[in-house]
Design a protein around this motif. Structure first.
Motif, PDB file in Angstrom:
ATOM      1  N   TYR A 124       0.845  -1.188   0.000  1.00 30.09           N
ATOM      2  CA  TYR A 124       0.000   0.000   0.000  1.00 30.09           C
ATOM      3  C   TYR A 124       0.887   1.247   0.000  1.00 30.09           C
ATOM      4  CZ  TYR A 124      -3.815  -3.132   1.150  1.00 30.09           C
ATOM      5  OH  TYR A 124      -4.742  -4.147   1.107  1.00 30.09           O
ATOM      6  N   ALA A 125       0.457   2.255  -0.733  1.00 23.96           N
ATOM      7  CA  ALA A 125       1.181   3.527  -0.744  1.00 23.96           C
ATOM      8  C   ALA A 125       0.888   4.265   0.561  1.00 23.96           C
ATOM      9  CB  ALA A 125       0.749   4.370  -1.930  1.00 23.96           C
ATOM     10  N   LEU A 126       1.932   4.707   1.208  1.00 24.34           N
ATOM     11  CA  LEU A 126       1.762   5.485   2.428  1.00 24.34           C
ATOM     12  C   LEU A 126       1.584   6.950   2.058  1.00 24.34           C
ATOM     13  CD1 LEU A 126       4.492   3.795   4.632  1.00 24.34           C
ATOM     14  CD2 LEU A 126       2.036   3.323   4.588  1.00 24.34           C
ATOM     15  N   PRO A 127       0.832   7.714   2.863  1.00 22.70           N
ATOM     16  CA  PRO A 127       0.568   9.114   2.521  1.00 22.70           C
ATOM     17  C   PRO A 127       1.789  10.029   2.649  1.00 22.70           C
ATOM     18  CG  PRO A 127      -0.416   8.565   4.635  1.00 22.70           C
ATOM     19  CD  PRO A 127       0.113   7.288   4.054  1.00 22.70           C
ATOM     20  N   PHE A 128       2.821   9.564   3.332  1.00 20.93           N
ATOM     21  CA  PHE A 128       4.054  10.326   3.506  1.00 20.93           C
ATOM     22  C   PHE A 128       5.139   9.354   3.941  1.00 20.93           C
ATOM     23  CE2 PHE A 128       1.379  10.646   7.265  1.00 20.93           C
ATOM     24  CZ  PHE A 128       2.204  10.145   8.257  1.00 20.93           C
ATOM     25  N   GLU A 129       6.380   9.800   3.846  1.00 22.11           N
ATOM     26  CA  GLU A 129       7.498   8.960   4.264  1.00 22.11           C
ATOM     27  C   GLU A 129       7.519   8.876   5.793  1.00 22.11           C
ATOM     28  OE1 GLU A 129      12.318   8.572   3.683  1.00 22.11           O
ATOM     29  OE2 GLU A 129      11.218  10.123   2.605  1.00 22.11           O
ATOM     30  N   VAL A 130       7.668   7.677   6.289  1.00 25.13           N
ATOM     31  CA  VAL A 130       7.695   7.444   7.734  1.00 25.13           C
ATOM     32  C   VAL A 130       9.153   7.225   8.136  1.00 25.13           C
ATOM     33  CG1 VAL A 130       6.809   6.043   9.636  1.00 25.13           C
ATOM     34  CG2 VAL A 130       5.389   6.433   7.606  1.00 25.13           C
ATOM     35  N   ARG A 131       9.740   8.263   8.723  1.00 25.53           N
ATOM     36  CA  ARG A 131      11.174   8.230   9.043  1.00 25.53           C
ATOM     37  C   ARG A 131      11.466   7.882  10.494  1.00 25.53           C
ATOM     38  NH1 ARG A 131      13.738  13.194   5.612  1.00 25.53           N
ATOM     39  NH2 ARG A 131      12.669  12.678   3.691  1.00 25.53           N
ATOM     40  N   GLY A 132      10.525   8.136  11.372  1.00 22.56           N
ATOM     41  CA  GLY A 132      10.778   7.897  12.790  1.00 22.56           C
ATOM     42  C   GLY A 132       9.485   7.782  13.560  1.00 22.56           C
TER      43      GLY A 132
END
Length: 150
Positions: A76-84
């Motif tokens: 699934y495409a995430l709505p934004f990059e999850v960095r932390g």
């Protein structure tokens, strides 16, 4: 004029949409779990388990309504990059908001015990969203009302 679906057809359509939301939630919590620690990691594991249980129940519901449960996507495409952890918490709140919206639609479409189950799931998603966000919204599951200024 387009014919309106039958009440059972609306419930099946809404149950399929809720099932899709649960598939996406399970995927998202895999990402969240990898980027959280401590109490938040425990919270993510509990939410993941709750979404798997709801997903399995919805698959049964879809079959009971005469449908074939739609399978999960490979990714699934995430709505934004999850960095932390902060991004993971924001993603979790967003996932729960989307899940609550899907269950809100199922509450409107269903009757009887299925409506009760959908209302319970909506409430559980709203509570999880509030925990991740640090506060609730006025109308969980009803984005069109929650986003209006007071």
């Amino acid at each position: 004029m387009k014919p309106q679906p039958s009440p059972s057809g609306r419930a099946l359509e809404a149950a399929q949409a809720a099932l899709a939301a649960e598939h996406a939630a399970a995927y998202g919590y895999g990402v969240i779990g990898a980027r959280t620690g401590g109490d938040r990691a425990t919270q993510a594991r509990e939410a993941y388990g709750a979404h798997l249980a709801r997903r399995d129940a919805l698959a049964r519901t879809v079959r009971e309504l005469g449908g074939s449960p739609r399978p999960a996507e490979a990714a699934y495409a995430l709505p934004f990059e999850v960095r932390g952890q902060e991004d993971a918490e924001r993603l979790a709140a967003g996932i729960e908001d989307r899940v609550a919206g899907a269950y809100s639609d199922l509450v409107r479409a269903a009757e009887g015990p299925l409506r009760r189950e959908a209302a319970d799931a909506l409430g559980a998603a709203a509570v999880r969203a509030a925990r991740w966000r640090g506060g609730g919204v006025a109308f969980p599951g009803l984005t069109e009302r929650a986003e209006r200024p007071a």
